[in-house]
Design an enzyme around this catalytic site. Structure first.
Site, PDB file in Angstrom:
ATOM      1  N   LYS A  42       0.818  -1.197   0.000  1.00 53.72           N
ATOM      2  CA  LYS A  42       0.000   0.000   0.000  1.00 53.72           C
ATOM      3  C   LYS A  42       0.860   1.259   0.000  1.00 53.72           C
ATOM      4  O   LYS A  42       0.395   2.335  -0.335  1.00 53.72           O
ATOM      5  CB  LYS A  42      -0.884   0.013   1.256  1.00 53.72           C
ATOM      6  N   ASP A  99       7.506   3.076  -2.332  1.00 54.12           N
ATOM      7  CA  ASP A  99       7.654   4.128  -1.325  1.00 54.12           C
ATOM      8  C   ASP A  99       9.099   4.235  -0.863  1.00 54.12           C
ATOM      9  O   ASP A  99       9.659   5.326  -0.788  1.00 54.12           O
ATOM     10  CB  ASP A  99       6.694   3.889  -0.142  1.00 54.12           C
ATOM     11  N   ASP A 102      14.698  -0.591   0.992  1.00 54.20           N
ATOM     12  CA  ASP A 102      15.399  -0.883   2.232  1.00 54.20           C
ATOM     13  C   ASP A 102      16.425  -1.984   1.936  1.00 54.20           C
ATOM     14  O   ASP A 102      17.522  -1.693   1.458  1.00 54.20           O
ATOM     15  CB  ASP A 102      14.314  -1.301   3.240  1.00 54.20           C
ATOM     16  N   LYS A 130      17.119   3.775   1.505  1.00 54.55           N
ATOM     17  CA  LYS A 130      18.027   3.586   2.646  1.00 54.55           C
ATOM     18  C   LYS A 130      19.175   2.703   2.185  1.00 54.55           C
ATOM     19  O   LYS A 130      19.175   1.495   2.440  1.00 54.55           O
ATOM     20  CB  LYS A 130      17.283   2.873   3.788  1.00 54.55           C
ATOM     21  N   PHE A 151      13.856   4.256  10.787  1.00 55.80           N
ATOM     22  CA  PHE A 151      12.539   3.797  10.362  1.00 55.80           C
ATOM     23  C   PHE A 151      11.639   5.016  10.256  1.00 55.80           C
ATOM     24  O   PHE A 151      11.451   5.754  11.221  1.00 55.80           O
ATOM     25  CB  PHE A 151      11.948   2.768  11.329  1.00 55.80           C
ATOM     26  N   ASP A 158       3.993   3.181   6.663  1.00 61.65           N
ATOM     27  CA  ASP A 158       3.290   2.857   7.908  1.00 61.65           C
ATOM     28  C   ASP A 158       4.176   2.176   8.930  1.00 61.65           C
ATOM     29  O   ASP A 158       5.269   1.687   8.614  1.00 61.65           O
ATOM     30  CB  ASP A 158       2.130   1.902   7.604  1.00 61.65           C
ATOM     31  N   ARG A 164       0.219   6.287   7.755  1.00 58.60           N
ATOM     32  CA  ARG A 164       0.355   6.510   6.306  1.00 58.60           C
ATOM     33  C   ARG A 164      -0.139   7.890   5.889  1.00 58.60           C
ATOM     34  O   ARG A 164       0.296   8.449   4.898  1.00 58.60           O
ATOM     35  CB  ARG A 164      -0.466   5.478   5.522  1.00 58.60           C
TER      36      ARG A 164
HETATM   37  P1  IMP Z   1      12.793  -4.031   1.101  1.00 65.09           P
HETATM   38  O1  IMP Z   1      12.311  -5.253   0.416  1.00 65.09           O
HETATM   39  O2  IMP Z   1      13.574  -4.381   2.348  1.00 65.09           O
HETATM   40  O3  IMP Z   1      13.546  -3.084   0.227  1.00 65.09           O
HETATM   41  O4  IMP Z   1      11.523  -3.387   1.706  1.00 65.09           O
HETATM   42  C1  IMP Z   1      10.850  -2.359   1.189  1.00 65.09           C
HETATM   43  C2  IMP Z   1       9.522  -2.248   1.889  1.00 65.09           C
HETATM   44  O5  IMP Z   1       9.676  -2.298   3.314  1.00 65.09           O
HETATM   45  C3  IMP Z   1       8.897  -0.909   1.601  1.00 65.09           C
HETATM   46  O6  IMP Z   1       8.047  -1.004   0.505  1.00 65.09           O
HETATM   47  C4  IMP Z   1       8.161  -0.608   2.870  1.00 65.09           C
HETATM   48  O7  IMP Z   1       6.856  -1.127   2.794  1.00 65.09           O
HETATM   49  C5  IMP Z   1       8.912  -1.316   3.953  1.00 65.09           C
HETATM   50  N1  IMP Z   1       9.820  -0.397   4.660  1.00 65.09           N
HETATM   51  C6  IMP Z   1      11.168  -0.373   4.607  1.00 65.09           C
HETATM   52  N2  IMP Z   1      11.677   0.606   5.354  1.00 65.09           N
HETATM   53  C7  IMP Z   1      10.626   1.238   5.898  1.00 65.09           C
HETATM   54  C8  IMP Z   1      10.499   2.375   6.768  1.00 65.09           C
HETATM   55  O8  IMP Z   1      11.477   3.015   7.194  1.00 65.09           O
HETATM   56  N3  IMP Z   1       9.237   2.715   7.101  1.00 65.09           N
HETATM   57  C9  IMP Z   1       8.126   2.058   6.659  1.00 65.09           C
HETATM   58  N4  IMP Z   1       8.202   1.010   5.829  1.00 65.09           N
HETATM   59  C10 IMP Z   1       9.439   0.584   5.457  1.00 65.09           C
HETATM   60 MG    MG Z   2       6.120  -1.106   0.434  1.00 64.37          MG
END
Ligand code: IMP
Ligand code: MG
Length: 178
Positions: A42, A99, A102, A130, A151, A158, A164
């Site tokens: 979302k 969004d 990470d 990040k 975070f 969220d 959100r």
């Molecule tokens: P990744 O697969 O680890 O790159 O995760 C990305 C997803 O993790 C994003 O689409 C977010 O939904 C969630 N996410 C990662 N970091 C944050 C944060 O700092 N705040 C909120 N959601 C996060």
């Molecule tokens: Mg996401």
């Protein structure tokens, strides 16, 4: 551990200028073509709305929903498709809109999956990044803003489903840090 809303990291004015500049770059890079935005639900829904309105090209769009977090602040590394794209993306210039990047696992997985469906091209666009937390190397063509390893919530992001709707991006802190 209890969490509380910390300071604003990125204001809504700064977010507006990030969206303008990404929209301008995409408009320039895809000049004469149309783009197909795929928003990752979302979290990306607010960013997608702002980004789309800053792109001066024919824009089609769809959404995909994946789950990579069991509910918390750490990635489990498991990416599961909850709702797939409904349209055929063959021959289209796809831009996946996230969004935040990470670990990179979500976008890496989505790029591989969508690439198998013969798009004309596929690029990645994220509001926030990040880079310190990356677990897989991925090229993200459009990054709104790099942030430190914190975070964040707000602007679509969220924590356990809430925050959100905050117009600014805030840092979520643990009470023990105080
Ligand atoms: P990744 O697969 O680890 O790159 O995760 C990305 C997803 O993790 C994003 O689409 C977010 O939904 C969630 N996410 C990662 N970091 C944050 C944060 O700092 N705040 C909120 N959601 C996060
Ligand atoms: Mg996401």
């Amino acid at each position: 551990m209890a969490k509380y809303l910390g300071e604003t990291l990125i204001s809504k004015d700064e977010i507006a200028s990030i969206c303008e500049s990404l929209g301008r770059r995409i408009t320039h890079d895809y000049f004469g073509r149309s783009v197909f935005l795929i928003g990752v639900l979302k979290g990306a829904f607010i960013f997608m709305a702002d980004l789309a309105r800053n792109i001066d090209l024919p824009v089609d769009m769809d959404f995909i929903s994946v789950s990579s977090y069991a509910g918390g602040t750490q990635s489990t590394g498991v990416v599961r498709i909850i709702k797939d794209v409904e349209q055929n993306i063959a021959g289209k210039h796809v831009i996946v809109v996230e969004d935040i990047v990470d670990s990179g696992l979500t976008l890496n997985h989505l790029k591989q999956l969508l690439s198998t469906r013969s798009p004309a091209s596929i690029a990645l666009c994220t509001a926030f990044d990040k880079p310190e937390r990356r677990r897989v190397a991925i090229d993200v063509e459009y990054v709104g803003r790099r942030i430190p390893d914190e975070f964040i919530v707000g602007y679509g992001l969220d924590y356990n489903g809430i925050y959100r709707n905050l117009p600014d991006v805030r840092i979520l802190r643990d009470n023990a840090e105080e």
